[in-house]
Design a protein around this motif. Structure first.
Motif, PDB file in Angstrom:
ATOM      1  N   UNK A 148      17.736 -21.260  33.227  1.00 32.52           N
ATOM      2  CA  UNK A 148      17.097 -21.720  31.995  1.00 32.52           C
ATOM      3  C   UNK A 148      17.861 -22.926  31.470  1.00 32.52           C
ATOM      4  N   UNK A 149      17.137 -23.908  30.968  1.00 33.18           N
ATOM      5  CA  UNK A 149      17.784 -25.120  30.432  1.00 33.18           C
ATOM      6  C   UNK A 149      17.346 -25.344  28.991  1.00 33.18           C
ATOM      7  N   UNK A 150      18.330 -25.523  28.113  1.00 34.70           N
ATOM      8  CA  UNK A 150      18.053 -25.832  26.710  1.00 34.70           C
ATOM      9  C   UNK A 150      18.578 -27.231  26.437  1.00 34.70           C
ATOM     10  N   UNK A 151      17.678 -28.148  26.082  1.00 33.93           N
ATOM     11  CA  UNK A 151      18.086 -29.508  25.739  1.00 33.93           C
ATOM     12  C   UNK A 151      18.360 -29.555  24.241  1.00 33.93           C
ATOM     13  N   UNK A 163      18.493 -15.326  30.272  1.00 37.50           N
ATOM     14  CA  UNK A 163      18.405 -15.732  31.679  1.00 37.50           C
ATOM     15  C   UNK A 163      19.740 -15.387  32.329  1.00 37.50           C
ATOM     16  N   UNK A 164      19.898 -15.737  33.599  1.00 39.09           N
ATOM     17  CA  UNK A 164      21.173 -15.494  34.274  1.00 39.09           C
ATOM     18  C   UNK A 164      22.131 -16.675  34.106  1.00 39.09           C
ATOM     19  N   UNK A 165      21.636 -17.855  34.420  1.00 39.70           N
ATOM     20  CA  UNK A 165      22.429 -19.078  34.249  1.00 39.70           C
ATOM     21  C   UNK A 165      21.704 -19.952  33.227  1.00 39.70           C
ATOM     22  N   UNK A 166      22.357 -20.179  32.089  1.00 43.78           N
ATOM     23  CA  UNK A 166      21.751 -20.967  31.012  1.00 43.78           C
ATOM     24  C   UNK A 166      22.496 -22.287  30.898  1.00 43.78           C
ATOM     25  N   UNK A 170      25.777 -16.323  32.498  1.00 44.99           N
ATOM     26  CA  UNK A 170      26.744 -17.405  32.299  1.00 44.99           C
ATOM     27  C   UNK A 170      26.085 -18.561  31.555  1.00 44.99           C
ATOM     28  N   UNK A 171      26.782 -19.052  30.528  1.00 50.90           N
ATOM     29  CA  UNK A 171      26.350 -20.269  29.832  1.00 50.90           C
ATOM     30  C   UNK A 171      27.167 -21.433  30.375  1.00 50.90           C
ATOM     31  N   UNK A 172      26.473 -22.461  30.824  1.00 46.69           N
ATOM     32  CA  UNK A 172      27.135 -23.701  31.234  1.00 46.69           C
ATOM     33  C   UNK A 172      26.718 -24.765  30.226  1.00 46.69           C
ATOM     34  N   UNK A 173      27.636 -25.108  29.333  1.00 48.06           N
ATOM     35  CA  UNK A 173      27.333 -26.080  28.274  1.00 48.06           C
ATOM     36  C   UNK A 173      27.877 -27.454  28.680  1.00 48.06           C
ATOM     37  N   UNK A 174      27.099 -28.499  28.449  1.00 44.27           N
ATOM     38  CA  UNK A 174      27.540 -29.835  28.834  1.00 44.27           C
ATOM     39  C   UNK A 174      27.810 -30.693  27.605  1.00 44.27           C
ATOM     40  N   UNK A 175      28.736 -31.616  27.780  1.00 47.93           N
ATOM     41  CA  UNK A 175      29.038 -32.626  26.768  1.00 47.93           C
ATOM     42  C   UNK A 175      29.165 -33.977  27.450  1.00 47.93           C
TER      43      UNK A 175
END
Length: 313
Positions: free
Chosen positions: A61-64, A96-99, A138-143
């Motif tokens: 799942x992707x959250x913009x 989700x599994x990988x967000x 798992x949450x993978x947050x980007x910056x």
């Protein structure tokens, strides 16, 4: 280790030169840890997260994130269905599994805080109803470091501390970038990953990594590093007990990946930049000339490394 080699091999079909990142993602997955991923645009953060999800047969799942994203856009809502004349629950993309929480620092503090419960408790509360998230999670947050001051909201210390690791994705090497161009022309290995690790296998690995031994000598070495961060003159905020626990787990994960049954000091030293780098806050003066990683390197070098005497017991 065979499981990790399968993951690396599968993800390398679409992500070239990412073996180190895959290993660190795997260690985080073993402990249901979350990742803060910092990189300039266009280096493949989304593709890496999506490929990792596919390889573990996970829901991606992707959250913009933008300033107008609301907490309910993340967690979900209850809405009134006129057909059946009652309220229904619609879970958000966080289930989700990988967000992939893309550009998390563009979200307002209120929306950022909506991630706190799910990252820590592995559940979301939607209008009083508690929903457990999927396993693994798992949450993978980007910056994007380039836009750190332009319309962004810095993550609070409490939120930063909930990330198991922080990774920085660099530009690819020349050879890796050549392979990327080949793949774009259809000359490479392929462009889609398949599942090579089942959820049952992941649970088995998560159980197995708990058995990795960390003896008193090595544990004392780890705690000396942590305590030095609280005493260092150039560090205003040192590592919390949660950070110490994360460093222990990451070191167990590193030993596990190297097919060892016990942690050695080198495992700890290798994990320090990834696990502690985002958890320390430098003094104002030090921040002008140094990075957290530089100061942590000084800290590690100042702690005597224990001589090998039965690390496995």
């Amino acid at each position: 280790m065979d499981h990790v080699n399968r993951l690396k091999s599968e993800i390398s079909k679409v992500m070239v030169g990412m073996d180190s990142e895959v290993e660190l993602l795997t260690i985080s997955l073993l402990f249901n840890g979350h990742i803060l991923l910092e990189s300039v645009p266009g280096t493949g953060k989304t593709m890496l997260a999506k490929s990792f999800a596919n390889s573990i047969n996970g829901v991606f799942s992707r959250i913009q994130f933008t300033p107008d994203v609301l907490p309910s856009d993340v967690t979900g809502i209850q809405f009134f269905n006129p057909k059946v004349q009652e309220f229904e629950l619609r879970t958000g993309p966080i289930v989700a599994n990988i967000v992939l929480a893309d550009e998390i620092n563009r979200a307002t503090p209120r929306t950022q805080s909506s991630l706190l419960e799910v990252m820590e408790e592995r559940q979301v509360t939607i209008d009083g109803i508690t929903v457990k998230v999927n396993d693994p999670f798992m949450v993978i947050a980007t910056q994007n470091p380039v836009e750190a001051q332009q319309g962004t909201f810095s993550l609070p210390v409490a939120q930063m501390d909930r990330f198991f690791m922080k990774l920085t994705m660099e530009y690819p090497s020349l050879e890796s970038e050549k392979e990327i161009l080949k793949q774009a022309r259809g000359v490479g290995n392929g462009n889609k990953t398949i599942a090579v690790l089942s959820h049952d296998e992941i649970r088995e690995l998560q159980d197995a990594v708990q058995n990795i031994i960390i003896n008193d000598t090595v544990e004392s070495y780890l705690l000396q590093i942590v305590r030095k961060t609280r005493q260092h003159p150039e560090i205003d905020l040192g590592v919390s007990p949660r950070g110490a626990l994360a460093l222990m787990k990451a070191s167990q994960g590193q030993a596990f990946l190297e097919d060892r049954e016990f942690v050695i000091p080198e495992d700890i030293k290798k994990m320090v930049p990834y696990v502690l780098g985002h958890r320390v806050i430098l003094s104002t003066e030090a921040s002008f000339t140094k990075t957290a990683e530089t100061v942590l390197k000084e800290v590690v070098e100042s702690v005597p490394v224990p001589v090998e005497m039965g690390f496995h017991s």
